[in-house]
Scaffold this motif. Sequence first.
Motif, PDB file in Angstrom:
ATOM      1  N   LEU A   1       0.903  -1.249   0.018  1.00  0.00           N
ATOM      2  CA  LEU A   1      -0.173   0.051   0.072  1.00  0.00           C
ATOM      3  C   LEU A   1       0.931   1.342  -0.135  1.00  0.00           C
ATOM      4  N   GLU A   2       1.956   1.229   0.865  1.00  0.00           N
ATOM      5  CA  GLU A   2       2.887   2.596   0.835  1.00  0.00           C
ATOM      6  C   GLU A   2       3.539   2.613  -0.555  1.00  0.00           C
ATOM      7  N   LEU A   3       3.807   1.705  -1.176  1.00  0.00           N
ATOM      8  CA  LEU A   3       4.586   1.968  -2.633  1.00  0.00           C
ATOM      9  C   LEU A   3       3.809   2.216  -3.660  1.00  0.00           C
ATOM     10  N   ALA A   4       2.396   1.835  -3.625  1.00  0.00           N
ATOM     11  CA  ALA A   4       1.462   1.841  -4.896  1.00  0.00           C
ATOM     12  C   ALA A   4       1.074   3.191  -5.023  1.00  0.00           C
ATOM     13  N   PRO A   5       0.481   3.597  -6.438  1.00  0.00           N
ATOM     14  CA  PRO A   5       0.034   4.836  -6.683  1.00  0.00           C
ATOM     15  C   PRO A   5      -0.994   5.230  -5.696  1.00  0.00           C
TER      16      PRO A   5
END
Length: 322
Positions: free
Chosen positions: A282-286
């Motif tokens: 979640l932290e890395l996704a757009p």
Amino acid sequence: MFHPRVIALLEQQEGLVAVWQLERAGLTPSAIEHLVGKLRRVHDGVYLSGHGPVTERQRWWAAVLTAPGRVLSHLSAANCHGIWDRREPYTVVTRPGSGGPQRFGDVLVCRSRRLEPTDVTTVDGLPVTTAARTVLDLLPSLGERGARRLVREALRTEATTTAELVAICARHRRRPGVRRLRRLAEEYAPLPAPRTRSDAELLALELLRAWGRPEPLVNVRHAGEEADLSWPEERLIIELDGPSFHRFPTEDARKDSVWRAAGWTVHRLSTDDVYNRPERLLELAPPPRASEITRQNGWKQTQEETGAPAQQRASASTPYSR
């Protein structure tokens, strides 16, 4: 020299033959006794030619041949279809009829009053329940995590489709697990399961959709290199590193440098994080786009209107696991 009909059966059945098949082939009792004296007994009435170790497929064939009308099923069928990666403690077969399961040595015989022709197929000649029927048979004995993993793998490997899962639910409306299987089929229907190369990739797509994040491209080439998950609009790539990651660090570093030189942001995430620490994905996704926010709000409203249990609603803290 064996009778031509016997040779044909041995060739078709991994070197195995059953007494009831020999009787149907027209062999006399004395001929059968003479023949099986040259073979190895595997089960009562089932014999194997040759002297090598018994293979997994030979175990499956031997169990199916213990009586006419039996088909490989449950965990054994799941292994046969390639949607379950654990060795079953015994071989499971199903036959038409009623009553509870019975164990005969290392064979578990189940009975079904509704073993329809559409629920049975063959894999290299071996009679086995279809992948859809296999999933339905196994679901009542699995928790939510195991059930999701099984359905994902069946769809990812194209052993079945969401349409086939919905169809078998319609044919077996009163079976345990039907409601859950129908729900899972509907959840996975929008996802491009066959494009994924691992369960972790498909789980990542499931999580991203549940969180309302933009759907990535899956296993598409950018700058000549194939990326696991990519978002061209954001110029973002997320690579999911499984157990083999540390075996090829130089190759992975080379791909990263190619993408970065082409203007992409590249992140690497372990598959263990996808299963056990999904918030890192979640932290890395757009972030959600406007269209995704609209879809997610509509999805939440539908959940509230239908009164779906809270534990069925996806959230960033959902503890998905293998």
